[in-house]
Every structure is written in C-alpha cells, then in structure tokens.
Design a protein around this motif. Sequence first.
Motif, mmCIF file in Angstrom:
data_model
loop_
_atom_site.group_PDB
_atom_site.id
_atom_site.type_symbol
_atom_site.label_atom_id
_atom_site.label_comp_id
_atom_site.label_asym_id
_atom_site.label_seq_id
_atom_site.Cartn_x
_atom_site.Cartn_y
_atom_site.Cartn_z
ATOM 1 N N ILE A 167 -22.463 -46.662 -73.993
ATOM 2 C CA ILE A 167 -23.529 -47.351 -73.246
ATOM 3 C C ILE A 167 -23.280 -47.172 -71.747
ATOM 4 C CG2 ILE A 167 -24.469 -49.634 -72.657
ATOM 5 C CD1 ILE A 167 -25.360 -48.766 -75.375
ATOM 6 N N GLU A 168 -24.297 -46.671 -71.037
ATOM 7 C CA GLU A 168 -24.101 -46.464 -69.600
ATOM 8 C C GLU A 168 -24.312 -47.745 -68.799
ATOM 9 O OE1 GLU A 168 -25.692 -42.964 -67.846
ATOM 10 O OE2 GLU A 168 -25.269 -41.718 -69.592
ATOM 11 N N TRP A 172 -30.906 -44.447 -69.603
ATOM 12 C CA TRP A 172 -30.643 -45.889 -69.713
ATOM 13 C C TRP A 172 -31.765 -46.550 -70.503
ATOM 14 C CZ3 TRP A 172 -29.156 -47.510 -63.996
ATOM 15 C CH2 TRP A 172 -28.089 -46.702 -63.566
ATOM 16 N N GLN A 209 -31.306 -46.052 -74.056
ATOM 17 C CA GLN A 209 -30.262 -46.923 -74.606
ATOM 18 C C GLN A 209 -30.731 -48.382 -74.699
ATOM 19 O OE1 GLN A 209 -26.569 -46.171 -72.488
ATOM 20 N NE2 GLN A 209 -26.249 -44.274 -73.661
ATOM 21 N N GLN A 221 -32.501 -48.539 -77.874
ATOM 22 C CA GLN A 221 -31.591 -48.538 -79.026
ATOM 23 C C GLN A 221 -30.937 -49.904 -79.202
ATOM 24 O OE1 GLN A 221 -29.500 -45.150 -77.472
ATOM 25 N NE2 GLN A 221 -30.292 -43.760 -79.057
ATOM 26 N N SER A 280 -35.946 -39.623 -80.324
ATOM 27 C CA SER A 280 -34.716 -40.404 -80.465
ATOM 28 C C SER A 280 -34.405 -40.799 -81.896
ATOM 29 C CB SER A 280 -34.843 -41.688 -79.637
ATOM 30 O OG SER A 280 -35.882 -42.491 -80.176
ATOM 31 N N GLY A 339 -24.935 -54.548 -74.590
ATOM 32 C CA GLY A 339 -24.214 -53.374 -74.097
ATOM 33 C C GLY A 339 -22.804 -53.679 -73.655
ATOM 34 N N GLN A 364 -24.327 -46.875 -83.381
ATOM 35 C CA GLN A 364 -25.479 -45.991 -83.170
ATOM 36 C C GLN A 364 -25.073 -44.709 -82.479
ATOM 37 O OE1 GLN A 364 -29.042 -47.465 -81.453
ATOM 38 N NE2 GLN A 364 -28.854 -49.473 -82.393
ATOM 39 N N LEU A 422 -25.786 -42.863 -79.578
ATOM 40 C CA LEU A 422 -26.446 -43.299 -78.349
ATOM 41 C C LEU A 422 -26.736 -42.167 -77.369
ATOM 42 C CD1 LEU A 422 -24.212 -46.425 -78.084
ATOM 43 C CD2 LEU A 422 -26.643 -46.490 -78.569
ATOM 44 N N SER A 423 -26.491 -40.953 -77.789
ATOM 45 C CA SER A 423 -26.786 -39.834 -76.882
ATOM 46 C C SER A 423 -28.223 -39.366 -77.093
ATOM 47 C CB SER A 423 -25.828 -38.684 -77.152
ATOM 48 O OG SER A 423 -25.903 -38.307 -78.501
#
Lengths: 334, 334
Positions: free
Chosen positions: A117-118, A148, A151, A154, A197, A283, A322, A324-325
């Motif tokens: 997670i960013e 972002w 994410q 997600q 996605s 996150g 997950q 997440l990429s």
Amino acid sequence: MGADRGPEEIIRGAIQAAASESLEVVLVGPQAQVEAIVDAELRKTPAARGRVSIANATEIVGMTDQPSVVARGKRNSSIVVGLNLIKSGAADAFVSAGNSGAVMAAALFTLGRIKGIERPAIGTIFPTLSGKTLLIDMGANVDCKPVWLLQFAQMGAAYMERLFAIQRPRVALLSNGEEESKGSQLTQDSYKLLKTSGLNFVGNLEGKDIPRCTAHVLVTDGFTGNVMVKLSEGVGELIVGFLKEAIGRHWYLKLGALLLSPAFHEIARRVDYAEYGGAPLLGVNGVVVIAHGRSSAKAIKNAVRIAAQAYNEGLVPAISGQDLSPQPIEQAAP
Amino acid sequence: MGADRGPEEIIRGAIQAAASESLEVVLVGPQAQVEAIVDAELRKTPAARGRVSIANATEIVGMTDQPSVVARGKRNSSIVVGLNLIKSGAADAFVSAGNSGAVMAAALFTLGRIKGIERPAIGTIFPTLSGKTLLIDMGANVDCKPVWLLQFAQMGAAYMERLFAIQRPRVALLSNGEEESKGSQLTQDSYKLLKTSGLNFVGNLEGKDIPRCTAHVLVTDGFTGNVMVKLSEGVGELIVGFLKEAIGRHWYLKLGALLLSPAFHEIARRVDYAEYGGAPLLGVNGVVVIAHGRSSAKAIKNAVRIAAQAYNEGLVPAISGQDLSPQPIEQAAP
C-alpha cells in the motif's frame, strides 16, 4: 481528551459498547481522571463491569497540534499509547475521536503501512438511499496518483466485503461526467487502472447520481472527498436554515413542521454520522477507526463496534492478501 | 433545438424577456420551424411584437456532438450562427441552453479570449442563505494552474461588481481547511497569488461553511466545482427522497407535509437554478450565458435578462481593463 465533548461522552460510549457487544475496552488517558468517570459510568451500565481497563497516558493532544510532532514527540499521549497497544498485540483495534491528522500520522509511524500500500486513506459511509456507499479517500491525501486511487478502491472493496458481507462490491470512480473520456487527468488515468484491476468496476459516477447510487465504493482523491463530505453537511444545514426561515411566517407552517417532526428525525438519523460510527483508516497495519471530533456516546459505541468487527472479520489480512499492483493496461487500437 | 424541453420553451422564455425587459431578441434556428412557434407565442405575449427577429440556422447540435467538431465544422448551427452575430456586432449577447461544451468551444473559436485571460471559466450562483455567491469554475477547466484560479477570481469579482453592484466583492478559495497551509498544491499556490492580488481576498472556505458564506466569489477548479454543483443537486434530491419515504408511513405526516408545502415551495425556489437564469462564460470576448439544458421558459427569460445586464453594465470591458497578471509574491521571512 481531545474530543469536542470531553472525555465523559467517549468513556460512556466505550462502556456501552463493552456491555452490548460483549467486548473488552481499554480506555487510554490520564489514569485518575478516567478512573473517576469510569466508576460513575459503570454504576449506570453494570453489564460492562469486568470488561473495562485503563491504560495511563499523561500527555494531551489538542486539535491544533501538528500531526508529525504528536507522532514522534508526544510518546505519552493517548493516541501514541493506544496505537502501541495495537502494535504490541495487547489490543486488537484502536478508536479515536481526537485530532485526526495526528491519529493518521501516529498510526503510520507506529504501525506502518500494509505491504504494497502506497498511501493509507480514510473511508466514510456516505448517505445514499440504499445507505451503503463507502467514500474513499475523505481527506488523508489531497494530491493523489492514479495507483493510489486504485489501491483506495481495493481497500474500500475489502472493507465493504468484510464489514457488510457484500460479494464483489461495485466500485465507482467520481468524475464530472459518465464517459471514460471525462474527468481530470487523475480520474482518466485512474479509470484505466480500475478497468483492468479485476475489481467489479462500474465506471464513472457524477455528484448528482450519488443519492441513487448503487455502487458500494466511491473512489476519489482526498481533496474532493473532503469537500464532498463537508459540503453535504453544509447543504443539509442550508435546507434546515431555509425551512426555519420559512416556517416562522405562518402558524399553519409551524403546525405542519410539528406534525412532520418524526419524519425530520428519521431523516436526521439516516444522514447522521453517529449511526455509522467512525471512519476506517485503511492501509495501516492494524485496525484504526477515526471518530468525528463531535462524537456522541452513541457514535463512539458504533465506532467501537465497527472496529471490533473489522478485526474479527480479518480486514487487515484481507487487504494484505490482495494483489495490489496495477494490471498492465491494454493498448487502445490505433 | 438541442435543449431538453425542445424549442417551444426556449422561444417562450425569450419572448417573455423581450416583453418584460424591453429588449430585442434574435432567435437563432431553422427559420420555418422557429417562425411557427414565434407566431403562436406572440399571440400570447403581444407586448413583444416588433422586438423579435429570426436568424436562420439549419444545422442541429446534439448533446453528444463533440464540442471541437461543432465549433469548427457546424457553421450553420444555431450556436455558431448566434456567436457570429455577436462577433459582427449584430447582437450584443448570446444565450444558449444547448450542448454547453460546444458553446464553450465555439465561443473560444469565434470570439476568442479577452486579452490576458488564459482560460475562460463558467460561473454559477450557488445557493447560500444570503444567495449571492458566484462559484467559479463550475466545469470548463478540469485541471487548473494557480494563475488560472487567480483569473477566475478576478473575472468573478468583476461579474459580481457589475451584475449585483457589489463594491470590492469578497473572494474566497475553496479548500479542505481554513489555514493557508491546508489544501492541495493547487490551492496552496493559488492562495499565495490571491493574497497579493489586490482583490478583497478573505481566505480559504470549507464545504461546510458555504451555506453561511458571506463571500461573493468562491474560486475552485472546474472538476471540484462541477462535483459541488451536481452533488448539491443530488443531496437536495436525497433529502426529498428520504422525506417522501418517511411521509408515507402515517396520515398525520402527510397532513404535516401538506401544511408545510408553501415552505417547501419557497425552498425549491431559493435553490432553483431557474431563478438565477444562466451561468456566465467569463473570459471570452463577448457576453455568453450558458443556460441549463433543462431550462424552463422562466429560466431562459432570466438568462436573457442576465445577458442583457452583463452587456449594459460593461462586463467584458471591466474584465479587459483589469490587471490580470499575478503580483510578485513576497518571500516568507526565513
């Protein structure tokens, strides 16, 4: 200590949650002061006896304290002490109605991000006719990158799946038009990522469609999300203001308002943040729920319930598990 | 021809404006079709006789036509023919309820920008308790630069000064917090420009403060502005939807709603776009007013009134005469 209505309201809500949800609460704050309030509240809610403990925290965080200073400097504040209880495993979830910027900064500093997670983001249940739309991000990240937003989608989908048992939640992207070509550069680029996605992405959604919206997750950047939440509050107040001005003009209008008051109360309940408890900070590596600074005991009780549920349903592992990429984007045909 | 309710409603509103505002209207559209409607309407509104003429335009622009294609390609559409009447001096102001993207593109292409203006923007009167706040931009520019927001503020201030006779209009910047340090990079940079602009800049405004807002001009980018306008519409509908659901449950609630209906109508009037006419497209070299696609005759009448007033009060010269370059920004003390 930093909540708008003072510690009594918070402690009352937490004790009510301990009683009705059969869970244990640790109240974090200045020992003696918290203890006195707890004693008084336990007399009113004896079912919570044996379920309430106190963790001492001597420093107080105000609403104007700089988040980064709190996170790194106020090691004895209830925010940092509470988050450390999660980190050490002594507690499973953290709820705060204090300075939300400080909670975010301290959560990041103490718990860290979930791998992949960013940027953590704040979700909030936005009132709609169906009542189950999570708006994310409502203010943690003002300037965002497309990945972002992917994410956020997600994490939001994982939240709705775990907390409301919704299979493959429908995800929409806030924009200024329905077509893929509409929107800012950010929304157009995010659209492309969301489309590929694997999420149940239903496309763009405009502000006017939100009331009838059947999406479970509505994704936007934290600047727009923050404006939306606050504007909706403002528009509600504006309509109440207009109504009050209008009602003053005739006795039969006053009578009408009196007869309608149960309906007004029902509406107030349906748009009331207190019904939904708090806003999850998604996150970070732990369950953190941010409650409104103005939280009533009822709002805190619901926030504690939500936090316990998020822990019990395995929200953090669900987000961690997950992929997440972003997926490779297909090239448009020339 | 492209408006949601068809040409009758538009022609009726224009003819009512010709009668009540003592002005001349040129109706732009397919000659024979417009003539037939005009004849019928003039029988209802004889005071407008001698004030109505028709300019033939054979091509029709639909709501899905690409703006740039219309601007350059549909030379015989009512949008392009009408704007050419302004350019040639045969008319003083242009009103359209058609495809607003096409109106913008064609206005830029035909009339050009006012010297010094980087991007035209659309303003709209946003409902507040005082009722006089111009939100700008409501959708012309989704991705903005700080200097554009400065110019939106300057154009908006000129509009409120000329149209509402407000001396030194108060200008606010939409953000997610009151402090100068809050907001996206765009709002933070725009804040610095506005602070030294010579405008009557009152600082940041949050969504929740808009109802009680005393600023005359509220500046934001076109993405956020568009979301705000549509969301407010949506929240209003949501509250009406909740109310309808609630009222169905008891006879006394229905009676209350009946007694209160004059108050509801008053509120509907106060938030009704039709009361304010249209949204000015500011920054092009001529008076252009964009009316809602759903415009009623009343909305068109008010849009024509606004357009005539903007011309008579010298709005375009007022914008041209401003110093539109940003002031040098003071360096913060180290």
